[in-house]
Scaffold this motif. Structure first.
Motif, PDB file in Angstrom:
ATOM      1  N   THR A  24      24.261  40.407  28.433  1.00 24.66           N
ATOM      2  CA  THR A  24      24.999  40.788  29.669  1.00 24.66           C
ATOM      3  C   THR A  24      26.573  40.300  29.545  1.00 24.66           C
ATOM      4  O   THR A  24      27.266  40.266  30.309  1.00 24.66           O
ATOM      5  N   HIS A  25      26.925  39.618  28.360  1.00 25.92           N
ATOM      6  CA  HIS A  25      28.127  39.015  28.325  1.00 25.92           C
ATOM      7  C   HIS A  25      29.111  39.397  26.755  1.00 25.92           C
ATOM      8  O   HIS A  25      29.528  38.653  26.261  1.00 25.92           O
ATOM      9  N   GLY A  26      28.823  40.879  26.326  1.00 25.20           N
ATOM     10  CA  GLY A  26      29.347  41.153  25.275  1.00 25.20           C
ATOM     11  C   GLY A  26      29.109  40.765  24.071  1.00 25.20           C
ATOM     12  O   GLY A  26      29.979  40.427  22.932  1.00 25.20           O
ATOM     13  N   GLY A  27      27.581  40.092  23.583  1.00 27.61           N
ATOM     14  CA  GLY A  27      27.328  39.559  22.540  1.00 27.61           C
ATOM     15  C   GLY A  27      27.637  38.099  22.436  1.00 27.61           C
ATOM     16  O   GLY A  27      27.401  37.354  21.471  1.00 27.61           O
ATOM     17  N   ASN A  28      28.510  37.544  23.553  1.00 32.52           N
ATOM     18  CA  ASN A  28      28.673  36.201  23.449  1.00 32.52           C
ATOM     19  C   ASN A  28      27.638  35.411  24.053  1.00 32.52           C
ATOM     20  O   ASN A  28      26.960  35.615  24.879  1.00 32.52           O
ATOM     21  N   SER A  29      27.210  34.099  23.167  1.00 26.73           N
ATOM     22  CA  SER A  29      25.980  33.210  23.705  1.00 26.73           C
ATOM     23  C   SER A  29      26.794  32.056  24.488  1.00 26.73           C
ATOM     24  O   SER A  29      26.123  31.276  25.235  1.00 26.73           O
ATOM     25  N   VAL A  30      28.054  31.795  24.280  1.00 27.80           N
ATOM     26  CA  VAL A  30      28.747  30.916  24.854  1.00 27.80           C
ATOM     27  C   VAL A  30      29.935  31.455  25.237  1.00 27.80           C
ATOM     28  O   VAL A  30      31.001  32.150  24.745  1.00 27.80           O
ATOM     29  N   VAL A  31      30.502  31.152  26.722  1.00 26.96           N
ATOM     30  CA  VAL A  31      31.702  31.402  27.115  1.00 26.96           C
ATOM     31  C   VAL A  31      32.474  30.337  27.813  1.00 26.96           C
ATOM     32  O   VAL A  31      31.776  29.354  28.077  1.00 26.96           O
ATOM     33  N   GLY A  32      33.623  30.476  27.709  1.00 22.56           N
ATOM     34  CA  GLY A  32      34.517  29.371  28.317  1.00 22.56           C
ATOM     35  C   GLY A  32      35.373  29.474  29.435  1.00 22.56           C
ATOM     36  O   GLY A  32      35.581  30.811  29.777  1.00 22.56           O
ATOM     37  N   LEU A  33      35.409  28.787  30.247  1.00 20.29           N
ATOM     38  CA  LEU A  33      36.553  28.691  31.453  1.00 20.29           C
ATOM     39  C   LEU A  33      37.940  28.137  31.100  1.00 20.29           C
ATOM     40  O   LEU A  33      37.888  26.949  30.540  1.00 20.29           O
ATOM     41  N   TYR A  34      38.721  28.909  31.029  1.00 17.08           N
ATOM     42  CA  TYR A  34      40.298  28.438  30.288  1.00 17.08           C
ATOM     43  C   TYR A  34      41.104  28.397  31.675  1.00 17.08           C
ATOM     44  O   TYR A  34      41.131  29.166  32.698  1.00 17.08           O
ATOM     45  N   LYS A  35      42.022  27.350  31.410  1.00 15.90           N
ATOM     46  CA  LYS A  35      43.185  27.514  32.329  1.00 15.90           C
ATOM     47  C   LYS A  35      44.258  27.972  31.711  1.00 15.90           C
ATOM     48  O   LYS A  35      44.661  27.582  30.617  1.00 15.90           O
ATOM     49  N   LEU A  36      45.099  29.023  32.062  1.00 13.47           N
ATOM     50  CA  LEU A  36      46.131  29.771  31.568  1.00 13.47           C
ATOM     51  C   LEU A  36      47.230  29.367  32.264  1.00 13.47           C
ATOM     52  O   LEU A  36      47.470  29.734  33.524  1.00 13.47           O
ATOM     53  N   THR A  37      48.452  28.863  31.722  1.00 16.13           N
ATOM     54  CA  THR A  37      49.756  28.497  32.477  1.00 16.13           C
ATOM     55  C   THR A  37      50.871  29.192  31.932  1.00 16.13           C
ATOM     56  O   THR A  37      51.353  28.666  30.775  1.00 16.13           O
ATOM     57  N   PRO A  38      51.193  30.291  32.482  1.00 17.14           N
ATOM     58  CA  PRO A  38      52.322  31.067  31.872  1.00 17.14           C
ATOM     59  C   PRO A  38      53.620  30.231  32.283  1.00 17.14           C
ATOM     60  O   PRO A  38      53.857  30.059  33.484  1.00 17.14           O
ATOM     61  N   HIS A  39      54.479  30.363  31.377  1.00 18.40           N
ATOM     62  CA  HIS A  39      55.833  29.838  31.608  1.00 18.40           C
ATOM     63  C   HIS A  39      56.920  31.015  31.931  1.00 18.40           C
ATOM     64  O   HIS A  39      58.156  30.857  31.926  1.00 18.40           O
ATOM     65  N   THR A  40      56.438  32.335  31.477  1.00 19.27           N
ATOM     66  CA  THR A  40      57.034  33.455  32.000  1.00 19.27           C
ATOM     67  C   THR A  40      56.193  34.467  32.376  1.00 19.27           C
ATOM     68  O   THR A  40      55.009  34.062  32.711  1.00 19.27           O
ATOM     69  N   GLY A  41      56.769  35.666  32.919  1.00 24.37           N
ATOM     70  CA  GLY A  41      55.866  36.446  33.765  1.00 24.37           C
ATOM     71  C   GLY A  41      55.992  37.905  33.207  1.00 24.37           C
ATOM     72  O   GLY A  41      56.060  38.679  34.230  1.00 24.37           O
ATOM     73  N   LYS A  42      55.550  38.128  32.044  1.00 24.44           N
ATOM     74  CA  LYS A  42      55.552  39.626  31.691  1.00 24.44           C
ATOM     75  C   LYS A  42      54.143  40.173  31.927  1.00 24.44           C
ATOM     76  O   LYS A  42      53.109  39.591  32.079  1.00 24.44           O
ATOM     77  N   THR A  43      54.244  41.480  32.349  1.00 26.51           N
ATOM     78  CA  THR A  43      53.108  42.341  32.273  1.00 26.51           C
ATOM     79  C   THR A  43      52.094  42.143  31.482  1.00 26.51           C
ATOM     80  O   THR A  43      52.445  42.251  30.152  1.00 26.51           O
ATOM     81  N   HIS A  44      50.969  41.712  31.597  1.00 28.26           N
ATOM     82  CA  HIS A  44      49.776  41.645  30.822  1.00 28.26           C
ATOM     83  C   HIS A  44      49.771  40.548  29.969  1.00 28.26           C
ATOM     84  O   HIS A  44      48.984  40.423  28.891  1.00 28.26           O
ATOM     85  N   GLN A  45      50.968  39.635  30.090  1.00 26.66           N
ATOM     86  CA  GLN A  45      51.117  38.464  29.249  1.00 26.66           C
ATOM     87  C   GLN A  45      49.907  37.779  29.113  1.00 26.66           C
ATOM     88  O   GLN A  45      49.368  37.472  27.656  1.00 26.66           O
ATOM     89  N   LEU A  46      49.082  37.236  29.956  1.00 30.89           N
ATOM     90  CA  LEU A  46      47.925  36.330  29.820  1.00 30.89           C
ATOM     91  C   LEU A  46      46.795  36.990  28.916  1.00 30.89           C
ATOM     92  O   LEU A  46      46.277  36.295  28.000  1.00 30.89           O
ATOM     93  N   ARG A  47      46.751  38.260  29.311  1.00 36.57           N
ATOM     94  CA  ARG A  47      45.640  39.160  28.521  1.00 36.57           C
ATOM     95  C   ARG A  47      45.752  39.264  27.254  1.00 36.57           C
ATOM     96  O   ARG A  47      44.816  39.096  26.302  1.00 36.57           O
ATOM     97  N   ILE A  48      47.238  39.493  26.976  1.00 37.57           N
ATOM     98  CA  ILE A  48      47.705  39.673  25.558  1.00 37.57           C
ATOM     99  C   ILE A  48      47.343  38.371  24.717  1.00 37.57           C
ATOM    100  O   ILE A  48      47.074  38.408  23.571  1.00 37.57           O
ATOM    101  N   HIS A  49      48.015  37.356  25.253  1.00 38.31           N
ATOM    102  CA  HIS A  49      47.894  36.134  24.648  1.00 38.31           C
ATOM    103  C   HIS A  49      46.391  35.674  24.284  1.00 38.31           C
ATOM    104  O   HIS A  49      46.198  35.181  23.149  1.00 38.31           O
TER     105      HIS A  49
END
Length: 137
Positions: free
Chosen positions: A52-77
């Protein structure tokens, strides 16, 4: 939330040059001086059912801190680190999802925003009470 890569040293700062064309769904990473920067930190991990998680047996909770604000930046990074955000149908590879299909929401949540008020100089901070459903279960 995203897969976990034990070989990846975190926290990490990701910088790239992004370009978003009007009318095109996804943004592109292009050559040139970076115009985006994000800090990526792993806060915790959880074992999950790979079916149910795309073949991943372990997932992580991440904190993402953008210093800029471009469209889709966090997803791409995140995708550039091999950590595509769970249920992201844009990155690393676009796939179509019906606009009325809410069964598998993107596991990205803006938890807080903080900035200096340009008129008063006061620090303003706003926090969401929402949580990521997959992490809460």
């Amino acid at each position: 939330m995203a897969p976990v890569r034990p070989d990846l040293e975190l926290p990490a700062v990701v910088r790239s040059r992004l370009k978003k064309e009007p009318g095109i769904m996804t943004a592109q990473t292009i050559e040139g001086e970076p115009n985006t920067e994000s800090l990526v930190e792993l806060l915790g991990t959880r074992e999950v059912d790979p079916a149910t998680h795309g073949g991943n047996s372990v997932v992580g909770l991440y904190k993402l801190t953008p210093h800029t604000g471009k469209t889709h930046q966090l997803r791409i990074h995140m995708a550039s680190l091999g950590l595509g955000i769970l249920n992201d149908n844009y990155y690393p590879q676009f796939y179509d999802v019906e606009s009325t299909d809410y069964r598998n929401p993107l596991q990205l949540l803006s938890r807080s925003i903080e900035f200096e008020d340009p008129f008063t100089g006061d620090t303003r901070r706003f926090e969401s009470r929402r949580t990521l459903d997959l992490w809460a279960n």
